[in-house]
Design a protein around this motif. Structure first.
Motif, PDB file in Angstrom:
ATOM      1  N   ILE A  52       0.819  -1.016   0.007  1.00  0.00           N
ATOM      2  CA  ILE A  52      -0.174   0.072   0.133  1.00  0.00           C
ATOM      3  C   ILE A  52       0.829   1.303   0.055  1.00  0.00           C
ATOM      4  N   ALA A  53       1.894   1.354   0.765  1.00  0.00           N
ATOM      5  CA  ALA A  53       2.849   2.397   1.154  1.00  0.00           C
ATOM      6  C   ALA A  53       3.461   2.771  -0.242  1.00  0.00           C
ATOM      7  N   LEU A  54       4.009   1.907  -0.865  1.00  0.00           N
ATOM      8  CA  LEU A  54       4.787   2.186  -1.931  1.00  0.00           C
ATOM      9  C   LEU A  54       4.567   1.737  -3.581  1.00  0.00           C
ATOM     10  N   GLY A  55       3.945   0.841  -3.404  1.00  0.00           N
ATOM     11  CA  GLY A  55       3.369   0.044  -4.499  1.00  0.00           C
ATOM     12  C   GLY A  55       4.657  -0.442  -5.320  1.00  0.00           C
ATOM     13  N   PRO A  56       4.502  -1.413  -6.613  1.00  0.00           N
ATOM     14  CA  PRO A  56       5.616  -2.274  -6.960  1.00  0.00           C
ATOM     15  C   PRO A  56       6.570  -1.475  -7.913  1.00  0.00           C
ATOM     16  N   ASP A  57       6.209  -0.318  -8.164  1.00  0.00           N
ATOM     17  CA  ASP A  57       7.302   0.429  -8.981  1.00  0.00           C
ATOM     18  C   ASP A  57       8.006   1.677  -8.202  1.00  0.00           C
ATOM     19  N   ALA A  58       7.483   1.730  -6.908  1.00  0.00           N
ATOM     20  CA  ALA A  58       8.129   3.173  -6.240  1.00  0.00           C
ATOM     21  C   ALA A  58       9.584   3.121  -5.643  1.00  0.00           C
ATOM     22  N   THR A  59      10.103   1.821  -5.893  1.00  0.00           N
ATOM     23  CA  THR A  59      11.524   1.858  -5.465  1.00  0.00           C
ATOM     24  C   THR A  59      12.418   0.943  -6.596  1.00  0.00           C
ATOM     25  N   SER A  60      13.547   1.333  -6.609  1.00  0.00           N
ATOM     26  CA  SER A  60      14.444   0.807  -7.601  1.00  0.00           C
ATOM     27  C   SER A  60      14.746  -0.732  -7.264  1.00  0.00           C
ATOM     28  N   MET A 121       8.792   3.215   6.718  1.00  0.00           N
ATOM     29  CA  MET A 121       8.481   3.495   8.087  1.00  0.00           C
ATOM     30  C   MET A 121       7.843   4.881   7.952  1.00  0.00           C
ATOM     31  N   ARG A 122       8.493   5.955   7.121  1.00  0.00           N
ATOM     32  CA  ARG A 122       7.794   7.136   7.087  1.00  0.00           C
ATOM     33  C   ARG A 122       6.409   7.130   6.271  1.00  0.00           C
ATOM     34  N   ASP A 123       6.269   6.551   5.503  1.00  0.00           N
ATOM     35  CA  ASP A 123       5.122   6.304   4.766  1.00  0.00           C
ATOM     36  C   ASP A 123       3.968   5.678   5.780  1.00  0.00           C
ATOM     37  N   ALA A 124       4.397   4.589   6.540  1.00  0.00           N
ATOM     38  CA  ALA A 124       3.598   3.998   7.505  1.00  0.00           C
ATOM     39  C   ALA A 124       3.013   4.952   8.536  1.00  0.00           C
ATOM     40  N   ILE A 125       3.750   5.970   9.220  1.00  0.00           N
ATOM     41  CA  ILE A 125       3.319   6.861  10.044  1.00  0.00           C
ATOM     42  C   ILE A 125       2.450   7.787   9.628  1.00  0.00           C
ATOM     43  N   VAL A 126       2.510   8.317   8.201  1.00  0.00           N
ATOM     44  CA  VAL A 126       1.577   9.106   7.678  1.00  0.00           C
ATOM     45  C   VAL A 126       0.456   8.495   7.414  1.00  0.00           C
ATOM     46  N   LYS A 127       0.437   7.219   6.936  1.00  0.00           N
ATOM     47  CA  LYS A 127      -0.773   6.419   6.824  1.00  0.00           C
ATOM     48  C   LYS A 127      -1.613   6.167   7.966  1.00  0.00           C
ATOM     49  N   TYR A 128      -0.810   5.632   8.937  1.00  0.00           N
ATOM     50  CA  TYR A 128      -1.820   5.169  10.267  1.00  0.00           C
ATOM     51  C   TYR A 128      -1.910   6.196  11.352  1.00  0.00           C
ATOM     52  N   GLY A 129      -1.105   7.314  11.129  1.00  0.00           N
ATOM     53  CA  GLY A 129      -1.238   8.456  11.935  1.00  0.00           C
ATOM     54  C   GLY A 129      -0.291   8.409  13.099  1.00  0.00           C
ATOM     55  N   SER A 130       0.507   7.602  13.413  1.00  0.00           N
ATOM     56  CA  SER A 130       1.617   7.726  14.503  1.00  0.00           C
ATOM     57  C   SER A 130       2.459   6.722  14.326  1.00  0.00           C
ATOM     58  N   ALA A 131       3.756   6.978  15.067  1.00  0.00           N
ATOM     59  CA  ALA A 131       4.662   6.096  15.006  1.00  0.00           C
ATOM     60  C   ALA A 131       4.425   4.726  15.605  1.00  0.00           C
ATOM     61  N   GLU A 132       3.582   4.714  16.652  1.00  0.00           N
ATOM     62  CA  GLU A 132       3.160   3.480  17.436  1.00  0.00           C
ATOM     63  C   GLU A 132       2.346   2.380  16.608  1.00  0.00           C
ATOM     64  N   GLU A 133       1.305   3.034  15.998  1.00  0.00           N
ATOM     65  CA  GLU A 133       0.554   2.456  15.168  1.00  0.00           C
ATOM     66  C   GLU A 133       1.354   1.948  13.823  1.00  0.00           C
ATOM     67  N   ALA A 134       2.201   2.570  13.337  1.00  0.00           N
ATOM     68  CA  ALA A 134       2.974   2.203  12.196  1.00  0.00           C
ATOM     69  C   ALA A 134       3.677   1.149  12.463  1.00  0.00           C
ATOM     70  N   ALA A 135       4.238   0.966  13.839  1.00  0.00           N
ATOM     71  CA  ALA A 135       5.125  -0.098  13.962  1.00  0.00           C
ATOM     72  C   ALA A 135       4.391  -1.449  14.130  1.00  0.00           C
ATOM     73  N   ARG A 136       3.207  -1.408  14.132  1.00  0.00           N
ATOM     74  CA  ARG A 136       2.580  -2.879  14.024  1.00  0.00           C
ATOM     75  C   ARG A 136       2.724  -3.345  12.464  1.00  0.00           C
TER      76      ARG A 136
END
Length: 209
Positions: A52-60, A121-136
């Motif tokens: 969800i965070a990056l998709g298949p083509d978002a990184t090399s 990790m940065r994208d997950a924090i944005v998506k889930y709203g907090s570092a604690e939830e992103a860490a899951r």
């Protein structure tokens, strides 16, 4: 009523019944097609948060990105080549066995660079709203099993289902209850079965995802 009239009436009745059956069949086919289309464009919450965070083509490829359909036998991708050798070997054995059952196992994400993991990790924090939830869902580069090549995310659904039933034979275990796609090597599982899953990476010790 004459025999001719009766036959004509029966013919019309048969045609009407045939028309009803055909309309029902067409409706069924259309319904399946619509369902499949909706499934393919469903909310990202049905897939891996990593995807969800990056998709298949978002990184090399050099950072660990993989195109769709890559298996444990596809060389030339760091995401596959930099997996721990024993993990890769177990995946190859399982992939071969699953193919006999008509099931494909592909690697959606294997080894990842630290930079790639940091971005996840940065994208997950944005998506889930907090570092604690992103860490899951996404670990730091220092704790991620992907960064060390010790973890792999597999698909499609049928592949994860097959591994959930037979993966222990190859030492492949689902580690987190919230990530049915994430597998790591636990060699003792071949004789003892996989250890009890943790709810997510924030519960108990272990590598991250």
């Amino acid at each position: 009523m004459s025999r001719t009239t009766s036959s004509a009436s029966l013919s019309r009745t048969a045609l009407r019944m045939l028309a009803v059956v055909l309309v029902g069949a067409v409706a069924t086919v259309l319904g399946i097609a619509i369902h499949q289309s909706a499934t393919s464009t469903a909310s990202p919450s049905t897939g891996s948060p990593t995807d969800i965070a990056l998709g298949p083509d978002a990184t090399s490829v050099e950072q660990g990105g993989l195109p769709e359909g890559v298996t444990a036998f596809d060389e030339g991708y760091p995401g596959v080549d930099r997996l721990e050798p024993d993990l890769l070997s177990a995946l190859q054995e399982a992939t071969t066995a699953a193919a006999v059952d008509g099931v494909d196992i592909v690697i959606n994400s294997g080894w990842r660079s630290r930079e790639h993991q940091e971005q996840l990790m940065r994208d997950a924090i944005v998506k889930y709203g907090s570092a604690e939830e992103a860490a899951r869902w996404v670990a730091t580069p220092d704790t991620s099993a992907h960064v060390t090549g010790a973890g792999v995310d597999v698909g499609p659904f049928e592949g994860t289902l097959w591994l959930s039933e037979f993966g222990a034979r190859y030492g492949l275990c689902q580690i987190y209850g919230n990530e049915p796609w994430h597998y790591e090597l636990r060699p003792e599982a071949i004789d003892q079965g996989c250890p009890e899953m943790r709810a997510d990476a924030t519960h108990g010790p272990g590598d991250g995802h």
